[in-house]
Each structure stands twice: as C-alpha cells, then as structure tokens.
Design an enzyme around this catalytic site. Structure first.
Site, PDB file in Angstrom:
ATOM      1  N   ASP A  20       0.930  -1.383   0.194  1.00  0.00           N
ATOM      2  CA  ASP A  20      -0.240  -0.139  -0.055  1.00  0.00           C
ATOM      3  C   ASP A  20       0.728   1.479   0.224  1.00  0.00           C
ATOM      4  O   ASP A  20       2.177   1.045   0.963  1.00  0.00           O
ATOM      5  CB  ASP A  20      -0.698   0.152   1.103  1.00  0.00           C
ATOM      6  CG  ASP A  20      -2.254   0.485   1.079  1.00  0.00           C
ATOM      7  OD1 ASP A  20      -3.021  -0.250   1.238  1.00  0.00           O
ATOM      8  OD2 ASP A  20      -2.305   2.598   0.805  1.00  0.00           O
TER       9      ASP A  20
ATOM     10  N   ASP B  44       4.372   1.843  -4.182  1.00  0.00           N
ATOM     11  CA  ASP B  44       2.702   2.057  -5.183  1.00  0.00           C
ATOM     12  C   ASP B  44       2.578   1.570  -6.312  1.00  0.00           C
ATOM     13  O   ASP B  44       4.576   1.007  -6.520  1.00  0.00           O
ATOM     14  CB  ASP B  44       3.667   3.833  -5.727  1.00  0.00           C
ATOM     15  CG  ASP B  44       2.712   4.157  -6.408  1.00  0.00           C
ATOM     16  OD1 ASP B  44       2.107   4.030  -7.430  1.00  0.00           O
ATOM     17  OD2 ASP B  44       2.509   5.609  -6.632  1.00  0.00           O
TER      18      ASP B  44
ATOM     19  N   LYS C  85      -2.584   6.446 -13.885  1.00  0.00           N
ATOM     20  CA  LYS C  85      -1.834   5.435 -13.611  1.00  0.00           C
ATOM     21  C   LYS C  85      -1.777   4.208 -12.546  1.00  0.00           C
ATOM     22  O   LYS C  85      -1.580   3.177 -13.165  1.00  0.00           O
ATOM     23  CB  LYS C  85      -0.262   5.877 -13.709  1.00  0.00           C
ATOM     24  CG  LYS C  85       0.374   7.234 -14.160  1.00  0.00           C
ATOM     25  CD  LYS C  85       1.380   7.662 -13.430  1.00  0.00           C
ATOM     26  CE  LYS C  85       1.834   8.728 -14.536  1.00  0.00           C
ATOM     27  NZ  LYS C  85       2.795   9.402 -14.215  1.00  0.00           N
TER      28      LYS C  85
ATOM     29  N   TYR D 188     -11.066   6.920 -13.441  1.00  0.00           N
ATOM     30  CA  TYR D 188     -11.546   5.857 -12.383  1.00  0.00           C
ATOM     31  C   TYR D 188     -12.558   5.198 -13.615  1.00  0.00           C
ATOM     32  O   TYR D 188     -12.042   3.613 -13.969  1.00  0.00           O
ATOM     33  CB  TYR D 188     -12.852   6.444 -11.544  1.00  0.00           C
ATOM     34  CG  TYR D 188     -13.346   5.487 -10.914  1.00  0.00           C
ATOM     35  CD1 TYR D 188     -11.824   4.383  -9.591  1.00  0.00           C
ATOM     36  CD2 TYR D 188     -13.976   4.835  -9.953  1.00  0.00           C
ATOM     37  CE1 TYR D 188     -12.231   3.317  -8.835  1.00  0.00           C
ATOM     38  CE2 TYR D 188     -14.456   3.360  -9.410  1.00  0.00           C
ATOM     39  CZ  TYR D 188     -13.600   2.648  -8.268  1.00  0.00           C
ATOM     40  OH  TYR D 188     -13.864   2.132  -8.110  1.00  0.00           O
TER      41      TYR D 188
ATOM     42  N   ARG E  72     -17.420   9.077   0.848  1.00  0.00           N
ATOM     43  CA  ARG E  72     -18.449   8.125   0.167  1.00  0.00           C
ATOM     44  C   ARG E  72     -19.998   8.465   0.912  1.00  0.00           C
ATOM     45  O   ARG E  72     -19.768   8.858   2.633  1.00  0.00           O
ATOM     46  CB  ARG E  72     -18.204   6.917   0.209  1.00  0.00           C
ATOM     47  CG  ARG E  72     -16.956   6.439  -1.001  1.00  0.00           C
ATOM     48  CD  ARG E  72     -16.480   5.555  -1.086  1.00  0.00           C
ATOM     49  NE  ARG E  72     -15.406   5.315   0.066  1.00  0.00           N
ATOM     50  CZ  ARG E  72     -14.594   4.005  -0.388  1.00  0.00           C
ATOM     51  NH1 ARG E  72     -15.078   3.165  -1.161  1.00  0.00           N
ATOM     52  NH2 ARG E  72     -13.863   4.079   0.028  1.00  0.00           N
TER      53      ARG E  72
HETATM   54  P1  NAD Z   1     -10.524   2.549  -0.106  1.00  0.00           P
HETATM   55  O1  NAD Z   1      -9.915   3.485  -0.512  1.00  0.00           O
HETATM   56  O2  NAD Z   1     -10.231   2.282   1.093  1.00  0.00           O
HETATM   57  O3  NAD Z   1      -8.690   1.252  -0.586  1.00  0.00           O
HETATM   58  C1  NAD Z   1      -7.713   1.642  -1.504  1.00  0.00           C
HETATM   59  C2  NAD Z   1      -6.512   1.125  -1.425  1.00  0.00           C
HETATM   60  O4  NAD Z   1      -5.233   1.469  -2.303  1.00  0.00           O
HETATM   61  C3  NAD Z   1      -6.126   2.265   0.140  1.00  0.00           C
HETATM   62  O5  NAD Z   1      -5.478   1.625   1.118  1.00  0.00           O
HETATM   63  C4  NAD Z   1      -4.698   2.941  -1.126  1.00  0.00           C
HETATM   64  O6  NAD Z   1      -4.435   4.462  -0.067  1.00  0.00           O
HETATM   65  C5  NAD Z   1      -4.213   1.892  -1.488  1.00  0.00           C
HETATM   66  N1  NAD Z   1      -3.895   2.831  -2.730  1.00  0.00           N
HETATM   67  C6  NAD Z   1      -4.392   3.777  -3.332  1.00  0.00           C
HETATM   68  N2  NAD Z   1      -3.196   4.157  -4.827  1.00  0.00           N
HETATM   69  C7  NAD Z   1      -2.542   2.911  -4.784  1.00  0.00           C
HETATM   70  C8  NAD Z   1      -1.401   2.591  -5.333  1.00  0.00           C
HETATM   71  N3  NAD Z   1      -0.354   3.460  -6.468  1.00  0.00           N
HETATM   72  N4  NAD Z   1       0.243   2.265  -4.932  1.00  0.00           N
HETATM   73  C9  NAD Z   1      -0.717   0.795  -3.845  1.00  0.00           C
HETATM   74  N5  NAD Z   1      -1.638   1.759  -3.021  1.00  0.00           N
HETATM   75  C10 NAD Z   1      -1.978   2.126  -3.828  1.00  0.00           C
HETATM   76  O7  NAD Z   1     -10.872   1.964  -1.303  1.00  0.00           O
HETATM   77  P2  NAD Z   1     -12.090   0.662  -0.974  1.00  0.00           P
HETATM   78  O8  NAD Z   1     -12.658   0.889  -0.894  1.00  0.00           O
HETATM   79  O9  NAD Z   1     -11.246  -0.283   0.139  1.00  0.00           O
HETATM   80  O10 NAD Z   1     -11.691  -0.445  -2.526  1.00  0.00           O
HETATM   81  C11 NAD Z   1     -10.962  -1.325  -3.160  1.00  0.00           C
HETATM   82  C12 NAD Z   1     -10.614  -1.536  -4.182  1.00  0.00           C
HETATM   83  O11 NAD Z   1     -12.048  -1.847  -4.489  1.00  0.00           O
HETATM   84  C13 NAD Z   1     -10.586  -0.985  -5.367  1.00  0.00           C
HETATM   85  O12 NAD Z   1     -10.224  -1.058  -5.962  1.00  0.00           O
HETATM   86  C14 NAD Z   1     -11.898   0.101  -5.723  1.00  0.00           C
HETATM   87  O13 NAD Z   1     -11.640   0.384  -6.918  1.00  0.00           O
HETATM   88  C15 NAD Z   1     -12.995  -1.504  -5.483  1.00  0.00           C
HETATM   89  N6  NAD Z   1     -14.175  -1.054  -5.464  1.00  0.00           N
HETATM   90  C16 NAD Z   1     -14.725  -0.181  -4.219  1.00  0.00           C
HETATM   91  C17 NAD Z   1     -15.945  -0.505  -4.103  1.00  0.00           C
HETATM   92  C18 NAD Z   1     -16.277   0.324  -3.005  1.00  0.00           C
HETATM   93  O14 NAD Z   1     -17.935   0.697  -2.445  1.00  0.00           O
HETATM   94  N7  NAD Z   1     -15.456   0.412  -1.473  1.00  0.00           N
HETATM   95  C19 NAD Z   1     -17.173  -0.476  -5.106  1.00  0.00           C
HETATM   96  C20 NAD Z   1     -16.012  -0.635  -6.373  1.00  0.00           C
HETATM   97  C21 NAD Z   1     -15.256  -1.303  -5.934  1.00  0.00           C
HETATM   98  N1  UDP Z   2     -23.494  11.718  -2.527  1.00  0.00           N
HETATM   99  C1  UDP Z   2     -24.825  12.284  -1.865  1.00  0.00           C
HETATM  100  N2  UDP Z   2     -24.255  12.546  -0.774  1.00  0.00           N
HETATM  101  C2  UDP Z   2     -23.111  12.645  -0.523  1.00  0.00           C
HETATM  102  C3  UDP Z   2     -21.753  11.973  -1.442  1.00  0.00           C
HETATM  103  C4  UDP Z   2     -22.424  11.108  -2.193  1.00  0.00           C
HETATM  104  O1  UDP Z   2     -26.106  12.883  -1.923  1.00  0.00           O
HETATM  105  O2  UDP Z   2     -23.004  13.244   0.742  1.00  0.00           O
HETATM  106  C5  UDP Z   2     -24.771  10.691  -3.691  1.00  0.00           C
HETATM  107  C6  UDP Z   2     -23.424  10.545  -4.499  1.00  0.00           C
HETATM  108  O3  UDP Z   2     -23.749  11.824  -5.493  1.00  0.00           O
HETATM  109  C7  UDP Z   2     -24.524   9.164  -5.895  1.00  0.00           C
HETATM  110  C8  UDP Z   2     -24.639   8.538  -4.244  1.00  0.00           C
HETATM  111  O4  UDP Z   2     -24.622   9.813  -2.828  1.00  0.00           O
HETATM  112  O5  UDP Z   2     -25.275   9.232  -6.348  1.00  0.00           O
HETATM  113  C9  UDP Z   2     -22.767   7.619  -3.875  1.00  0.00           C
HETATM  114  O6  UDP Z   2     -21.877   8.136  -3.858  1.00  0.00           O
HETATM  115  P1  UDP Z   2     -21.007   8.069  -3.439  1.00  0.00           P
HETATM  116  O7  UDP Z   2     -19.532   8.853  -3.785  1.00  0.00           O
HETATM  117  O8  UDP Z   2     -20.940   6.920  -2.241  1.00  0.00           O
HETATM  118  O9  UDP Z   2     -20.511   6.164  -4.804  1.00  0.00           O
HETATM  119  P2  UDP Z   2     -20.807   6.099  -6.578  1.00  0.00           P
HETATM  120  O10 UDP Z   2     -21.506   5.278  -6.096  1.00  0.00           O
HETATM  121  O11 UDP Z   2     -20.826   8.140  -6.803  1.00  0.00           O
HETATM  122  O12 UDP Z   2     -18.950   6.097  -6.383  1.00  0.00           O
END
Ligand code: NAD
Ligand code: UDP
Length: 324
Positions: free
Chosen positions: A37, A62, A95, A149, A190
């Site tokens: 991380d 990274d 990246k 993203y 979020r």
């Molecule tokens: P998070 O931001 O809490 O965790 C991401 C982690 O990756 C962090 O610890 C961050 O420091 C690390 N990181 C970011 N860029 C990095 C890099 N270049 N090198 C090394 N480490 C790096 O997010 P999360 O919610 O735990 O999400 C984890 C994964 O799940 C992500 O890939 C995200 O796209 C995917 N995901 C999450 C959700 C969700 O709702 N939480 C939904 C869809 C997909």
């Molecule tokens: N959202 C909101 N208020 C907040 C944060 C998010 O109404 O304070 C809404 C945002 O516009 C989206 C949904 O909640 O429609 C989910 O947002 P989030 O950022 O959690 O995840 P996303 O699905 O957009 O990646």
C-alpha cells in the site's frame, strides 16, 4: 512426511477499507499475507491489529512501480475508490489502474500466481440496462471527471483478459458495487460514511441533487466472502467478470432516512448540486455469482448500517468531546 506450506497472498491496497478486512480474513484462514500500500487513502490504523502477527508483512509501495516478490495469490485492490479521492490527481488514478494492473499481471505471469482484480460497477457508467448484468458493455463518458476511475478500471479489465488469453495468467475479475462498513475512511466523501457522520453530529445531511438516484449497498463482510469465493473458484478458464453486490436498491434519500432513523438524529436534509456524470441508478444482477460461486449477500441494509454506526459512533462523538 509432507508439510503444508502456507499460501503467500499479496493484497494490494491492503491498508484500505475493503483490503484491511480481506487481510484480516486471510490471516485468520492461516495464510501468509503481504500487504502492499502507498497509504494514499489507506491508513496504518486499519492494519495496526495485524502488525505483530508473524505471518503479516507490510510493504509501502506504489503499484504503478514494478514489484518483485514471490506469491501464490494476488488480490489487486490498490486504487482510490471515492470520487473526491480519485479526482484529486486523476492522472495518478489512471496510472494506478493501468500501470498498477500491468505490474501485478506481470508479477502473476512470472510467479504463476492467481490474480483477482477488484473492478467496479462504474464500468457500466450511466446504465441503459437495469439491473446490470455482466454481459452489458456499459455507457461510460470517456472524457469526464469520473473517467480516470471508470475508464482506468475498464482498461484494467481489458489487461486482465489479454494477459489471460495471451499469456495464460489465471485471472478473475470482480465487479464490486457500492460497498460500505467499518473502516471506511472518515472523510473520504462516500455517501454512507458522510451520512452516518453527519447524522451522529446532528449536522445537515448533504444530499446531492434530489436524492432520487439509486444505489445498491453491499456490506463489506459479504463482499469479501464473494472476493475469496471468486479467486478460489476452480472452473478452468473462467475469468469472469462477476458482479458482487447486494441487489437491494434504494434511493439516496431513502438511505438518508434510514440513517437518521437508526441514529435518532435531529439532522435536516440539505440539497447540494449533483456532481457531473453521477449515475442515476445502479443495481447488480447477481445470477452469475449465485450460479458459479454459490454466493449471495447475507447482511440486510438495516444490519449493515447498524454495524457501521457502531463503528463511527465512538470516533465521531469521542472527538467532539475532546474538542469541547
Ligand atoms: P480505499 O480507498 O479504502 O482503499 C484503496 C487502497 O489502495 C488504499 O489503502 C490506498 O492507500 C491504496 N492505494 C491507492 N493507490 C495506490 C497505489 N498506487 N499503490 C499502492 N496502493 C495504493 O478503497 P476501497 O473501498 O477499499 O476499495 C478497494 C478496491 O475496491 C478499489 O480497487 C476500488 O476501486 C474497488 N471498489 C470499491 C468499491 C466500494 O464501494 N468500496 C466499489 C467498487 C470497487
Ligand atoms: N452522495 C450524496 N451525498 C453525499 C455523498 C454522496 O448524495 O454526501 C450521492 C452521490 O451523488 C451518489 C451516491 O450518493 O449519487 C453515491 O455516492 P458515492 O460517492 O458513495 O459512490 P458512487 O456510487 O458515486 O461512486
């Protein structure tokens, strides 16, 4: 006499929200876990409980840079997931997704490791098909503020399939829908963490737009079981993608109301502008996960929100007492 070797499992993004739960689970299952991380959005606090465990190892790194380690499995989660974070430095987000996934696939190719990519429902963009099935190709803006993203993850999926077809790398693609629960970063913007914190502080609940947009929220424990089931799946050649999410779809307004109800908050609703390209609806079709993995979520929204409130309550209220 044969001695069973522990599996060496790499979790990229292991200090993040979902990653730290996965690390905890994998350690409890008797694996040796290597957490990689760069702490962009993750925190030491999330992994503090594992620091003194002999089969846990941490590398600050990274993933956009090459990594040389010997592992059996790779859960590739490293990537900021909250819009406010992935938009801070969109070039770095691309990246991370593109270079990071190439590096992890290269590592899998060299070591023969199995690799799971944490992709996202964002690959469906503004969906014209509802609920979303894996065979829907999506409707994504390639040049908007969310593209770093969404498109980054789409390329990451492409890379997984190309390494799979071209080099025979064993890959699995999980498309995660909105996931929530304990260890979400307090200010990562979020919706669930925002609303819970606002409600606990009796501050206005910030609803973007009218709150009619829908999401389907999955509790983190359910989701990580899905991730493990997918990586462990042994069907030859099956790479996914597989939707992992909770099909219970609600509007953002309904989510706010449920959180206000559970916290007993006196918060009022405050409407703020809807961010550009905010998807209007999102609901997973999880037929494939049920069929292939025998997986479906077990936690109701009410239960999951209660767990999340229990996690944030001492942090939020504890802090305001300190400040007072
Ligand atoms: P998070 O931001 O809490 O965790 C991401 C982690 O990756 C962090 O610890 C961050 O420091 C690390 N990181 C970011 N860029 C990095 C890099 N270049 N090198 C090394 N480490 C790096 O997010 P999360 O919610 O735990 O999400 C984890 C994964 O799940 C992500 O890939 C995200 O796209 C995917 N995901 C999450 C959700 C969700 O709702 N939480 C939904 C869809 C997909
Ligand atoms: N959202 C909101 N208020 C907040 C944060 C998010 O109404 O304070 C809404 C945002 O516009 C989206 C949904 O909640 O429609 C989910 O947002 P989030 O950022 O959690 O995840 P996303 O699905 O957009 O990646």
């Amino acid at each position: 006499m044969s001695i069973r070797r522990r599996r060496r499992v790499l979790v990229t993004g292991g200090a993040g929200f979902i990653g730290s739960h996965l690390v905890e689970y994998l350690l409890a299952q008797g694996n040796e876990v290597l957490c990689v991380d760069n702490f962009f959005t993750g925190s030491k606090e999330n992994i503090l409980p594992f620091m003194n465990q002999p089969y846990f190892e941490l590398i600050r790194h990274d993933v956009a840079m090459p990594l040389f380690v010997e592992v059996d499995d790779i859960y590739h989660l490293a990537c900021p997931a909250s819009p406010i974070h992935y938009q801070i430095n969109p070039v770095q987000t691309v990246k991370t997704s593109v270079m990071g996934t190439i590096n992890m696939l290269g590592l899998a190719k060299r070591t023969g490791a199995r690799l799971l990519l944490a992709s996202t429902s964002e690959v469906y963009g503004e969906p014209e098909v509802h609920p979303q099935r894996e065979d829907y190709w999506g409707n994504v803006n390639p040049i908007g503020p969310r593209s770093c993203y969404d498109e980054g993850k789409r390329v990451a999926e492409t890379l997984c399939m190309d390494y799979h077809r071209q080099h025979g790398v064993q890959v699995k693609i999980a498309r995660l829908f909105n996931t929530y629960g304990p260890r979400m970063a307090e200010y990562d913007g979020r919706v669930v963490s925002n609303f819970v914190i606002q409600a606990l502080k009796n501050e206005p609940i910030t609803i973007y737009g009218k709150g009619e947009q829908t999401r389907s929220f999955g509790y983190v424990d359910d989701l990580l079981c899905g991730l493990v089931a997918l990586l462990e799946d042994t069907e030859p050649g099956f790479a996914g993608p597989v939707n992992l999410g909770n099909p219970h779809e609600i509007t953002v307004m309904e989510l706010a109301q449920e959180i206000i109800r559970q916290t007993g908050s006196s918060s009022e609703i405050m409407h703020l502008p809807l961010p550009q390209d905010d998807p209007t609806r999102r609901k997973p079709d999880i037929t494939l996960a049920k069929e292939k993995l025998d997986w479906q979520p077990a936690t109701t929204l009410q239960e999951g929100i209660a767990q999340t409130i229990a996690y944030f309550k001492p942090r939020v209220l504890g802090k305001s007492r300190t400040l007072a």
